[in-house]
Design an enzyme around this catalytic site. Structure first.
Site, PDB file in Angstrom:
ATOM      1  CB  CYS A 108     -72.362  14.819 -73.608  1.00 55.38           C
ATOM      2  SG  CYS A 108     -72.319  14.201 -75.323  1.00 55.38           S
ATOM      3  CG  HIS A 109     -71.698  18.352 -77.089  1.00 51.92           C
ATOM      4  ND1 HIS A 109     -71.901  16.961 -77.449  1.00 51.92           N
ATOM      5  CD2 HIS A 109     -70.872  18.707 -78.637  1.00 51.92           C
ATOM      6  CE1 HIS A 109     -71.553  16.687 -78.893  1.00 51.92           C
ATOM      7  NE2 HIS A 109     -70.927  17.713 -79.347  1.00 51.92           N
TER       8      HIS A 109
END
Length: 174
Positions: A108-109
């Site tokens: 994800c991030h």
């Protein structure tokens, strides 16, 4: 053979499932998982923007050594990697881990911390779509795929990709 896996997070903003699902996969396969953070105590997990459970930190990043672990997992959430990339000891730990050649799995991030560590030149990876410009500016090639493996990096886009992410992580440990 049992392996020791480091999970590195900031004090808060961790997307719960991106920590707990790979953690359960690793421990379910007989490995040892340890939570590392810049500060001792507990970290706060979130279900998107809502507080979830807390987890106890096993060791601080300043006291951790790459030599003590067989792989590194970087969970996402927006605030978690954003805080990690401003912590010099966390960034140095991630950089040393990538340079060690041992598996580094980021979802994800979480690749924001890889960007800050300066380890993406020539690497192919994925992430949450909003990071693609940051990844390209760091010399990486961003692709929109469920899971991407390049050298010792394993990356995925979001919680929907966790089954493939965990499968790649466990394969890298075998």
């Amino acid at each position: 053979m049992t392996k020791r896996i480091a999970f590195l997070t900031a004090a808060e903003g961790i997307e719960a499932v991106e920590l707990t699902d790979p953690w359960d996969a690793v421990t379910g396969a007989g490995h040892t998982a340890e939570l590392i953070s810049p500060k001792a105590g507990e970290v706060q997990l979130y279900n998107h923007l809502d507080k979830a459970e807390t987890r106890r930190v096993d060791t601080t990043v300043a006291d951790a050594s790459v030599d003590d672990y067989d792989a590194l997992v970087l969970p996402g959430g927006v605030a978690n990697p954003d805080a990690l990339r401003t912590d010099e000891s966390a960034v140095a730990f991630v950089k040393a881990f990538v340079e060690s050649g041992k598996p580094v799995a980021a979802i994800c991030h979480a690749p924001w911390t890889l960007v800050e560590a300066g380890v993406l030149d020539g690497k192919r990876l994925t992430s949450w779509p909003s990071l693609q410009t940051d990844i390209r500016n760091a010399g990486g090639e961003w692709v929109d795929e469920e899971v991407v493996e390049d050298a010792n990096l394993i990356t995925s886009r979001n919680p929907d990709d966790l089954p493939a992410f965990n499968k790649s992580l466990l394969a890298a440990l075998s």
